[in-house]
Design an enzyme around this catalytic site. Structure first.
Site, PDB file in Angstrom:
ATOM      1  CB  CYS A  79     -45.393  37.062 -77.367  1.00 31.21           C
ATOM      2  SG  CYS A  79     -44.873  36.266 -75.820  1.00 31.21           S
ATOM      3  CB  CYS A 227     -37.647  37.504 -74.877  1.00 31.38           C
ATOM      4  SG  CYS A 227     -38.422  38.467 -76.203  1.00 31.38           S
TER       5      CYS A 227
END
Length: 291
Positions: A79, A227
């Site tokens: 992430c 993202c």
């Protein structure tokens, strides 16, 4: 009782990607998928896309082992936006300007970016082999794969590029990222049988050779404003197709990221902001058994 009951947390965001950071380096307790889901509970929880849990370092020279959870309780290998939030948290507490972290996807180096509010994370080397992404069947060339939704003779979306950035990504090239109902198509594609571990689904429009616009349906989290690993995967996929340079700006609904696919070693560098929102302690009632 959950290890997170009464535990301190920091609510942050990486250009709109909602992040919760929990430092558990002084504990041997483990966070469970049930804990991760409880944190995101609509009844008194803390809304998030990813939960970043700092655990005791397992390797010399690293700050922590980072476990990453999506809000459905599933674990994520990477992430990027969450890592920038962790980096800011560590740097502000210690005065450091560089750090190395261990994740399920491997070691990640990070450093202060070119401006005080920017942080750079080395997201590692992308993988393109069908087994590495992974895909359920063999594709010799993953720059495009045979996948579509909609009528065979007039597909709505088709022929994505696929890349692993420690997690699987499928990038569909479109003329307008806002012209598609990603909340409808995203979960269908995320759970397509071709992706045995599910996938992050991105719509990407190449504005020019150094600028790309994207929207992403994030595996395990849903529609997101940002993202980081999808931005990295998109930049790499566009460069593989020779449709973009190796150093590009990615515009997401939540903001912008600078992505460089470094030529000398193929590492992907992501630079962007990380915003602190507030601190608190988790309500123990979140983790009480139902009934």
């Amino acid at each position: 009782m959950s290890a997170l009951a009464n535990h301190a947390f920091a609510k942050m965001n990486g250009i709109g990607n909602e992040i919760v950071v929990v430092d558990m380096r002084d504990s041997t307790a483990k966070v469970t998928p049930d804990d991760a889901r409880a944190v995101a509970s609509a009844q008194g929880g803390v809304p998030y896309d990813q939960l970043m849990v700092l655990q005791k370092p397992r390797l010399d020279g690293t700050e922590a082992f980072i476990s990453i959870y999506n809000n459905d309780g599933s674990e994520a290998g990477a992430c990027g936006n969450g890592m920038r939030c962790v980096v800011r948290r560590i740097f502000e507490k210690t005065g450091q300007a560089t750090a190395t972290f261990e994740t399920a996807a491997g070691l990640l180096n990070a450093w202060q970016g070119p401006a005080p509010d920017l942080y750079t994370v080395d997201m590692g080397v992308p993988k393109f082999g069908w087994q590495d992404i992974p895909l359920a069947e063999e594709f010799r060339d993953t720059r495009y794969i045979e996948l579509q939704i909609g009528p065979i003779d007039n597909p709505i979306l088709h022929s994505p590029s696929v890349v692993s950035m420690g997690n699987p990504h499928a990038i569909f090239w479109v003329d307008d990222v806002n012209a598609y109902d990603l909340a409808r198509f995203g979960p269908l594609l995320e759970n397509h049988p071709i992706f045995p571990e599910r996938a992050n689904i991105t719509l990407a429009h190449i504005v020019d050779r150094d600028h790309i616009t994207i929207r992403t349906w994030e595996r395990g989290a849903g529609l997101t404003r940002a993202c980081g690993s999808a931005a990295c995967a998109t930049a790499v996929a566009a460069a593989r197709l020779k449709r973009a340079e190796r150093n590009v700006e990615i515009t997401l609904p939540g903001g912008k990221l600078g992505i460089e696919w470094r030529e000398r070693d193929d590492h992907v560098l992501m630079t962007g902001t990380a915003t602190f929102e507030y601190e608190g302690n988790f309500d123990p009632a979140l983790f009480a058994p139902a009934g």
